[in-house]
Design a protein around this motif. Structure first.
Motif, PDB file in Angstrom:
ATOM      1  N   ARG A   5       3.005  22.637 -63.313  1.00  9.83           N
ATOM      2  CA  ARG A   5       3.081  21.958 -62.095  1.00  9.83           C
ATOM      3  C   ARG A   5       4.426  20.833 -62.246  1.00  9.83           C
ATOM      4  N   CYS A   6       4.870  20.772 -63.569  1.00 13.07           N
ATOM      5  CA  CYS A   6       6.026  19.679 -63.474  1.00 13.07           C
ATOM      6  C   CYS A   6       5.625  18.359 -62.818  1.00 13.07           C
ATOM      7  N   CYS A   7       4.436  17.766 -63.210  1.00 17.88           N
ATOM      8  CA  CYS A   7       3.872  16.543 -62.643  1.00 17.88           C
ATOM      9  C   CYS A   7       2.596  16.100 -63.542  1.00 17.88           C
ATOM     10  N   ASP A   8       3.169  15.009 -64.210  1.00 20.10           N
ATOM     11  CA  ASP A   8       2.009  14.297 -65.272  1.00 20.10           C
ATOM     12  C   ASP A   8       1.563  12.962 -64.696  1.00 20.10           C
ATOM     13  N   ALA A   9       1.634  12.850 -63.156  1.00 11.93           N
ATOM     14  CA  ALA A   9       1.370  11.611 -62.884  1.00 11.93           C
ATOM     15  C   ALA A   9      -0.270  11.356 -62.723  1.00 11.93           C
ATOM     16  N   VAL A  10      -0.715  10.198 -63.014  1.00  8.89           N
ATOM     17  CA  VAL A  10      -2.150   9.986 -63.263  1.00  8.89           C
ATOM     18  C   VAL A  10      -2.650   9.132 -61.990  1.00  8.89           C
ATOM     19  N   GLU A  11      -1.846   8.644 -61.163  1.00  9.68           N
ATOM     20  CA  GLU A  11      -2.255   7.646 -60.103  1.00  9.68           C
ATOM     21  C   GLU A  11      -1.155   7.998 -58.913  1.00  9.68           C
ATOM     22  N   ASN A  12      -1.719   7.670 -57.488  1.00 11.52           N
ATOM     23  CA  ASN A  12      -0.956   7.886 -56.471  1.00 11.52           C
ATOM     24  C   ASN A  12      -0.313   6.419 -55.868  1.00 11.52           C
ATOM     25  N   GLY A  13       0.527   6.033 -56.771  1.00 17.90           N
ATOM     26  CA  GLY A  13       1.349   4.827 -56.381  1.00 17.90           C
ATOM     27  C   GLY A  13       2.207   5.135 -55.176  1.00 17.90           C
ATOM     28  N   PHE A  14       2.886   5.940 -55.179  1.00 16.06           N
ATOM     29  CA  PHE A  14       3.685   6.254 -53.915  1.00 16.06           C
ATOM     30  C   PHE A  14       3.137   6.027 -52.524  1.00 16.06           C
ATOM     31  N   SER A  15       1.803   6.378 -52.526  1.00 22.91           N
ATOM     32  CA  SER A  15       1.038   5.991 -51.015  1.00 22.91           C
ATOM     33  C   SER A  15       1.030   4.409 -51.000  1.00 22.91           C
ATOM     34  N   GLU A  16       0.749   3.816 -52.000  1.00 19.73           N
ATOM     35  CA  GLU A  16       0.871   2.373 -51.781  1.00 19.73           C
ATOM     36  C   GLU A  16       1.963   1.656 -51.393  1.00 19.73           C
ATOM     37  N   SER A  17       3.255   2.313 -52.091  1.00 18.84           N
ATOM     38  CA  SER A  17       4.319   1.613 -51.748  1.00 18.84           C
ATOM     39  C   SER A  17       4.768   2.116 -50.209  1.00 18.84           C
ATOM     40  N   PHE A  18       4.196   3.051 -49.769  1.00 25.97           N
ATOM     41  CA  PHE A  18       4.668   3.588 -48.188  1.00 25.97           C
ATOM     42  C   PHE A  18       3.865   2.810 -47.379  1.00 25.97           C
ATOM     43  N   TYR A  19       2.623   2.370 -47.800  1.00 25.25           N
ATOM     44  CA  TYR A  19       1.513   1.360 -46.855  1.00 25.25           C
ATOM     45  C   TYR A  19       2.504  -0.015 -46.783  1.00 25.25           C
ATOM     46  N   ASP A  20       3.148  -0.564 -47.597  1.00 25.51           N
ATOM     47  CA  ASP A  20       3.707  -1.789 -47.368  1.00 25.51           C
ATOM     48  C   ASP A  20       4.963  -1.671 -46.272  1.00 25.51           C
ATOM     49  N   VAL A  21       5.646  -0.416 -46.617  1.00 25.65           N
ATOM     50  CA  VAL A  21       6.776  -0.180 -45.732  1.00 25.65           C
ATOM     51  C   VAL A  21       6.382  -0.166 -44.164  1.00 25.65           C
ATOM     52  N   ILE A  22       5.400   0.328 -43.716  1.00 31.22           N
ATOM     53  CA  ILE A  22       5.077   0.415 -42.356  1.00 31.22           C
ATOM     54  C   ILE A  22       3.906  -0.441 -42.029  1.00 31.22           C
ATOM     55  N   VAL A  23       3.705  -1.380 -42.556  1.00 29.39           N
ATOM     56  CA  VAL A  23       2.929  -2.396 -42.186  1.00 29.39           C
ATOM     57  C   VAL A  23       3.183  -2.989 -40.704  1.00 29.39           C
ATOM     58  N   ASP A  24       4.240  -3.370 -40.396  1.00 30.68           N
ATOM     59  CA  ASP A  24       4.788  -3.892 -39.056  1.00 30.68           C
ATOM     60  C   ASP A  24       4.502  -2.483 -38.005  1.00 30.68           C
ATOM     61  N   ALA A  25       4.931  -1.369 -38.501  1.00 31.54           N
ATOM     62  CA  ALA A  25       5.037  -0.179 -37.495  1.00 31.54           C
ATOM     63  C   ALA A  25       3.535   0.015 -37.170  1.00 31.54           C
ATOM     64  N   ARG A  26       2.311  -0.097 -37.927  1.00 31.59           N
ATOM     65  CA  ARG A  26       0.805   0.105 -37.906  1.00 31.59           C
ATOM     66  C   ARG A  26       0.496  -0.609 -36.779  1.00 31.59           C
ATOM     67  N   LYS A  27       1.102  -1.753 -36.427  1.00 31.26           N
ATOM     68  CA  LYS A  27       0.439  -2.776 -35.625  1.00 31.26           C
ATOM     69  C   LYS A  27       1.108  -2.375 -34.254  1.00 31.26           C
ATOM     70  N   LYS A  28       1.624  -1.558 -33.983  1.00 31.01           N
ATOM     71  CA  LYS A  28       2.505  -1.137 -32.796  1.00 31.01           C
ATOM     72  C   LYS A  28       1.751  -0.156 -31.924  1.00 31.01           C
ATOM     73  N   PRO A  29       1.994   0.468 -30.553  1.00 29.16           N
ATOM     74  CA  PRO A  29       1.219   1.258 -30.021  1.00 29.16           C
ATOM     75  C   PRO A  29       1.818   2.711 -30.757  1.00 29.16           C
ATOM     76  N   ILE A  30       0.964   3.962 -30.360  1.00 30.68           N
ATOM     77  CA  ILE A  30       0.953   4.960 -31.061  1.00 30.68           C
ATOM     78  C   ILE A  30       2.487   5.469 -31.077  1.00 30.68           C
ATOM     79  N   ILE A  31       3.064   5.528 -29.820  1.00 33.49           N
ATOM     80  CA  ILE A  31       4.471   6.135 -29.716  1.00 33.49           C
ATOM     81  C   ILE A  31       5.346   5.425 -30.301  1.00 33.49           C
TER      82      ILE A  31
END
Length: 422
Positions: free
Chosen positions: A202-228
């Motif tokens: 699989r060429c991936c030995d990652a044991v934790e999903n840290g990418f999702s957490e960093s993505f959460y921080d990026v879209i904090v302001d966007a998540r507060k807005k209306p859907i479109i």
């Protein structure tokens, strides 16, 4: 509060802010009214929907996040659902299967925080996928049940163990230290979070999903807005993340501009201002973007050090063959003597001398917050010295010792005469 001599309450300020935002961004009803038209427009651009992120915009936001060949975040797809349940996960994964031709998941790896609805949906739609659990989530839950830094250290060793033998050794240490912590890790299915059971190829030995957490921080302001508005900001962010602007400047010289940075690349000299190309010899993401822009061969700009010709040159020479000592030729030279041994003061050293920067002492782990467990009755709250099961035995031993001392005092006077009869 008072401003310019006018009394204004906090509730009036909130209503005014909400009214202004509705004028600029539109109300939630208006956004859902044009949602169908926006969806049809996006279907002509991209057909990918995907994996998993929790949002606050009137529902849940699922997002697929992968890794590119450089180990960086690669955004695949995202979707908004009403609630995080099994039916929505199935709908989401079915779209992912159709878009990426995943079939039954054979040859793919999936990592998540093991939501119950997600687990059941994956079992039905991806029976052959390598479904991993995020080790960071398991470690956080473990430390809530068993406090102490030692549990974090042992669990990290267990999750990164690449063989079953190494995993069993660490798990045995955890069981000796705390059987309840060991039982919790067993309940979390030890075939889903340590590297020892990751499928090969699989060429991936990652044991934790840290990418999702960093993505959460990026879209904090966007998540507060209306859907479109939220979805449009996500789409524009993904475009800026994946796109580089190539600006030619002379022969084989380019300026590569990203969303927030810029780099100078010289293809003739094989240099980039990030210096990664000069250090590793096979390039960086910036020069790859320029090569793709020019539609040239990327391998033509890799240093000759990594070519097969250079590799064969390293093994072009061989060690000469030699017969055994019984077939060696005799010579007339005087046999040499061994060098004179020099005796130094003190005992001769056999171990390697450690540098001053190396840790020569033992690392002491703080026992603050650690629950004491008795080694006799296995109960929590006391040790073996204060165990109630040990006290009667200790008292009996003390009585026996006193009796022996008394008997010795009565019989050990050293007198050989017989006792007088009265």
């Amino acid at each position: 509060m008072t401003k310019f001599g006018i009394q204004v309450s906090m509730s009036q300020c909130r209503r005014a802010k909400k009214y202004a935002l509705n004028l600029v961004e539109g109300s939630l009803v208006e956004h859902y009214g044009v949602k169908q038209g926006w969806t049809e427009c996006c279907r002509r651009i991209i057909e990918l929907d995907g994996c998993f992120l929790k949002g606050v915009c009137e529902g849940e936001l699922f997002c697929v996040i992968g890794r590119d060949v450089n180990g960086k975040i690669y955004h695949i797809a995202w979707a908004v659902v009403s609630v995080e349940i099994k039916q929505n996960w199935k709908w989401f994964l079915e779209l992912l299967i159709d878009d990426l031709n995943l079939n039954l998941g054979n040859g793919f790896s999936l990592m998540s925080d093991q939501h119950k609805g997600l687990i059941e949906a994956v079992k039905e739609l991806f029976p052959y996928v390598d479904h991993r659990q995020c080790a960071r989530h398991i470690c956080q839950n473990l430390q809530k049940r068993s406090t102490g830094a030692i549990y974090h250290t042992l669990f990290r060793r267990a999750s990164k163990a690449t063989t079953e033998h190494a995993l069993k050794v660490v798990m045995k240490e955890i069981k000796t230290l705390n059987p309840y912590a060991h039982q919790y890790l067993i309940e979390k299915d030890p075939k889903t979070w340590p590297r020892a059971f990751f499928q090969a190829g699989r060429c991936c030995d990652a044991v934790e999903n840290g990418f999702s957490e960093s993505f959460y921080d990026v879209i904090v302001d966007a998540r507060k807005k209306p859907i479109i508005t939220m979805l449009e900001e996500l789409r524009l962010y993904m475009m800026d993340k994946m796109h580089y602007q190539v600006l030619p400047s002379g022969l084989n010289q380019f300026e590569l501009r990203g969303a927030t940075d810029a780099y100078e690349v010289d293809l003739e000299r094989k240099t980039c201002s990030c210096r990664l190309w000069q250090l590793n010899g096979y390039g960086c993401a910036h020069y790859v973007a320029i090569i793709s822009y020019l539609n040239r061969d990327v391998e033509a700009y890799v240093d000759n050090m990594f070519s097969t010709t250079t590799f064969k040159k390293a093994y072009n020479y061989k060690i000469s063959l030699m017969n055994g000592s019984d077939m060696w030729l005799e010579t007339n030279y005087t046999p040499p003597l061994p060098p004179i041994s020099r005796r130094t003061l003190g005992m001769p050293t056999t171990n390697r001398k450690k540098a001053t920067t190396e840790n020569t002492g033992t690392h002491m782990v703080s026992k603050a917050g650690k629950k004491i467990r008795c080694s006799i009755c296995k109960e929590i709250g006391h040790n073996k010295t204060t165990c109630p099961q040990r006290r009667p035995q200790k008292l009996n031993v003390k009585k026996q010792k006193k009796q022996k001392v008394c008997v010795k005092q009565n019989t050990g006077q050293g007198s050989t005469s017989e006792p007088q009869q009265h």
